[in-house]
Design an enzyme around this catalytic site. Structure first.
Site, PDB file in Angstrom:
ATOM      1  N   ASP A 166       0.880  -1.302   0.066  1.00  0.00           N
ATOM      2  CA  ASP A 166      -0.045   0.091  -0.001  1.00  0.00           C
ATOM      3  C   ASP A 166       0.831   1.242   0.148  1.00  0.00           C
ATOM      4  O   ASP A 166       1.898   1.388   0.693  1.00  0.00           O
ATOM      5  CB  ASP A 166      -1.047   0.142   1.247  1.00  0.00           C
ATOM      6  CG  ASP A 166      -1.905  -1.060   1.175  1.00  0.00           C
ATOM      7  OD1 ASP A 166      -2.323  -1.592   0.107  1.00  0.00           O
ATOM      8  OD2 ASP A 166      -2.606  -1.288   2.186  1.00  0.00           O
ATOM      9  N   GLY A 212      -3.363  -5.579   0.301  1.00  0.00           N
ATOM     10  CA  GLY A 212      -3.714  -6.533  -0.711  1.00  0.00           C
ATOM     11  C   GLY A 212      -4.943  -7.090   0.316  1.00  0.00           C
ATOM     12  O   GLY A 212      -4.981  -7.371   1.654  1.00  0.00           O
ATOM     13  N   GLU A 226      -8.757 -10.216  -6.508  1.00  0.00           N
ATOM     14  CA  GLU A 226      -7.734  -9.360  -6.906  1.00  0.00           C
ATOM     15  C   GLU A 226      -6.477 -10.542  -7.454  1.00  0.00           C
ATOM     16  O   GLU A 226      -5.381 -10.233  -7.452  1.00  0.00           O
ATOM     17  CB  GLU A 226      -6.931  -8.878  -5.636  1.00  0.00           C
ATOM     18  CG  GLU A 226      -7.502  -7.421  -5.379  1.00  0.00           C
ATOM     19  CD  GLU A 226      -6.869  -6.796  -4.203  1.00  0.00           C
ATOM     20  OE1 GLU A 226      -7.076  -5.609  -3.892  1.00  0.00           O
ATOM     21  OE2 GLU A 226      -6.178  -7.509  -3.374  1.00  0.00           O
ATOM     22  N   THR A 229     -21.854  -5.504   3.574  1.00  0.00           N
ATOM     23  CA  THR A 229     -21.327  -4.556   4.457  1.00  0.00           C
ATOM     24  C   THR A 229     -21.709  -3.189   3.791  1.00  0.00           C
ATOM     25  O   THR A 229     -21.632  -2.808   2.465  1.00  0.00           O
ATOM     26  CB  THR A 229     -19.588  -4.430   4.473  1.00  0.00           C
ATOM     27  OG1 THR A 229     -19.050  -4.612   3.046  1.00  0.00           O
ATOM     28  CG2 THR A 229     -19.307  -5.771   5.278  1.00  0.00           C
ATOM     29  N   GLY A 236     -20.810   0.307   5.283  1.00  0.00           N
ATOM     30  CA  GLY A 236     -20.042   1.230   5.976  1.00  0.00           C
ATOM     31  C   GLY A 236     -20.700   1.612   7.154  1.00  0.00           C
ATOM     32  O   GLY A 236     -21.147   0.750   7.957  1.00  0.00           O
ATOM     33  N   LYS A 277     -23.456   2.449   7.919  1.00  0.00           N
ATOM     34  CA  LYS A 277     -24.845   2.166   7.774  1.00  0.00           C
ATOM     35  C   LYS A 277     -24.994   0.614   8.293  1.00  0.00           C
ATOM     36  O   LYS A 277     -26.253   0.039   8.777  1.00  0.00           O
ATOM     37  CB  LYS A 277     -25.602   2.130   6.424  1.00  0.00           C
ATOM     38  CG  LYS A 277     -25.934   3.416   5.977  1.00  0.00           C
ATOM     39  CD  LYS A 277     -26.800   3.655   4.798  1.00  0.00           C
ATOM     40  CE  LYS A 277     -26.243   2.912   3.402  1.00  0.00           C
ATOM     41  NZ  LYS A 277     -24.923   3.566   2.941  1.00  0.00           N
ATOM     42  N   ASP A 334      -9.479   6.712   8.537  1.00  0.00           N
ATOM     43  CA  ASP A 334      -9.035   6.083   7.450  1.00  0.00           C
ATOM     44  C   ASP A 334      -9.848   4.939   7.149  1.00  0.00           C
ATOM     45  O   ASP A 334      -9.709   4.132   7.884  1.00  0.00           O
ATOM     46  CB  ASP A 334      -7.308   5.776   7.257  1.00  0.00           C
ATOM     47  CG  ASP A 334      -7.094   5.449   5.901  1.00  0.00           C
ATOM     48  OD1 ASP A 334      -7.858   5.358   4.843  1.00  0.00           O
ATOM     49  OD2 ASP A 334      -5.701   5.195   5.736  1.00  0.00           O
ATOM     50  N   ASP A 380     -11.883  -5.397   4.473  1.00  0.00           N
ATOM     51  CA  ASP A 380     -10.953  -6.523   4.987  1.00  0.00           C
ATOM     52  C   ASP A 380     -10.829  -6.946   6.389  1.00  0.00           C
ATOM     53  O   ASP A 380     -10.960  -8.154   6.789  1.00  0.00           O
ATOM     54  CB  ASP A 380      -9.542  -6.455   4.218  1.00  0.00           C
ATOM     55  CG  ASP A 380      -9.624  -6.098   2.885  1.00  0.00           C
ATOM     56  OD1 ASP A 380     -10.521  -6.712   2.229  1.00  0.00           O
ATOM     57  OD2 ASP A 380      -8.700  -5.537   2.248  1.00  0.00           O
TER      58      ASP A 380
END
Length: 300
Positions: free
Chosen positions: A12, A38, A138, A219, A221, A223, A245, A251
Site C-alpha cells: 500500500d 492486499g 484480486e 457491508t 459502511g 450504515k 482512514d 477486509d
C-alpha cells in the site's frame, strides 16, 4: 488450522491529501505512508491478530517488497509455507485518502496475476485442514473458481468477498459458496441495480437470494451490515465513530467475521463482532497497521 486465505498481497502506497488534483495540476500532499496490504493479506492478518491459525496461499513479487511481505506474514503469525515468489514485481496499491477519510485506490496486480489454479492444487493437502476458505477477486478468476470447486470437493465452507467487483463473475460459482460478502457498491455492480438506500440494497440483495445465493452479507459502511438468506433478513446497525482512514475496513470485517465463525460463534454474533472490529480499525491510519490485536479488540 482455522482458515485458508487464497488471494492477494499488495504494498500500500498511501497519500493523505486535502483534495484530488485537477487534470494537469500538481499538488503538494501533507503526508505519505507505506505498508503491507492486499485484500487477501489484509483478511489473513486481521484473523491472525485475533488469534486464528491462518494459512496464506499467495504469490509475492521477486523484489524487496516481496521479502518484506513474507516477513510481515510471519510477524503476524500467518503460515507462509504456501507463499511463493513469482517472476513479476510485487502488486502495489496507490491509495489516496481525503480529509473525510474517504479513499480512492488503484491496483496493479503484479505477481498476484501468477497465482494460478495449479498453484492452489499444489497446496491441496494443507488447504484440506482448514475450517473455512476465504477468497477475493484480486487474483485470476479461474483461480477463484478452482478454489471454490476445491472447497466443494473437500466439504469446506467458502467465503467469497467479490472485491474488486468483476461483472464477469460467474453466478454459478457464487452459488457454490457458503458466504458471499460484497459491499454495497459491489452489490450494485454485480446486480446492475441501484443501491442508494437501504430499501434498494435489500432489493438488490433479494435478487441474488432468488437466484440461489445462500448467505449474503452486505457491508454498508457506517450504515452497518445486511445479512440475508432465503429464510431471514437481519440488519446490524453500524457503530458511529470518528473515522480517520476507511482503507481496508471491509477486509478487517471479513477477517474478524471468519475468526469468530471458525471459533464456533453463530453467524449473527460473528457479524456483530466484525462490525465493531471494523469500526475500531477505521479510527487508525493505514490498512493492516490499523487492525487491532485480540487484546486491543477485547478492551474496545
Amino acid at each position: 488450522m482455522d482458515i485458508a486465505v487464497i488471494g492477494s498481497n499488495m504494498v500500500d502506497l498511501i497519500t493523505y491529501l486535502e483534495r484530488m488534483p485537477e487534470e494537469g495540476e500538481t499538488l503538494e500532499a501533507p503526508e505519505f505512508e507505506m505498508g503491507c496490504g492486499g485484500k487477501g493479506a489484509n483478511q489473513a492478518v486481521a484473523a491472525g491478530r485475533l488469534g486464528s491459525d491462518v494459512l496464506m496461499v499467495t504469490k509475492v513479487g521477486n523484489d524487496l517488497f516481496g521479502q518484506n511481505t513474507i516477513e510481515n506474514f510471519k510477524k503476524n503469525g500467518i503460515r507462509t509455507d504456501a507463499v511463493e515468489i513469482g517472476t513479476k514485481t510485487s502488486g502495489v496499491a496507490p491509495i489516496f485518502v481525503d480529509p473525510n477519510a474517504k479513499n480512492r485506490i488503484l491496483i496493479i496486480q503484479g505477481a498476484n496475476s501468477e497465482l494460478l489454479p495449479e498453484t492452489v492444487e499444489n497446496y491441496r493437502h494443507q488447504i484440506e485442514e482448514a475450517k473455512l476458505i476465504i477468497l477475493q477477486l484480486e487474483i485470476p478468476l479461474e483461480t477463484v473458481y478452482k478454489a471454490i470447486d476445491m472447497g466443494a470437493e473437500l466439504g469446506i465452507p467458502v467465503l467469497l468477498n467479490p472485491a474488486p467487483a468483476n461483472p464477469a463473475l460467474d453466478l454459478e460459482y457464487v452459488k457454490k459458496c457458503t458466504y458471499f460478502a460484497p459491499n454495497e457498491s459491489e452489490l450494485g455492480i454485480l446486480t446492475d441495480m441501484p443501491v442508494g438506500s437501504l430499501g434498494e440494497i435489500k432489493a438488490a440483495a433479494a435478487s441474488l437470494i432468488q437466484k440461489g445465493v445462500k448467505n449474503l452479507i452486505v457491508t454498508m459502511g457506517d450504515k452497518g451490515v445486511l445479512w440475508m438468506t432465503e429464510e431471514k433478513e437481519t440488519v446490524i446497525e453500524g457503530k458511529k465513530v470518528d473515522a480517520i482512514d476507511t482503507t481496508g475496513a471491509g477486509d478487517s470485517f471479513i477477517g474478524c467475521f471468519a475468526h469468530y465463525l471458525t471459533k464456533g460463534y453463530v453467524i449473527e454474533e460473528s457479524l456483530q463482532k466484525a462490525n465493531l472490529y471494523a469500526a475500531q480499525a477505521v479510527q487508525g491510519r493505514g490498512t493492516q497497521l490499523s487492525y487491532p490485536t485480540k487484546e486491543e479488540f477485547l478492551a474496545y
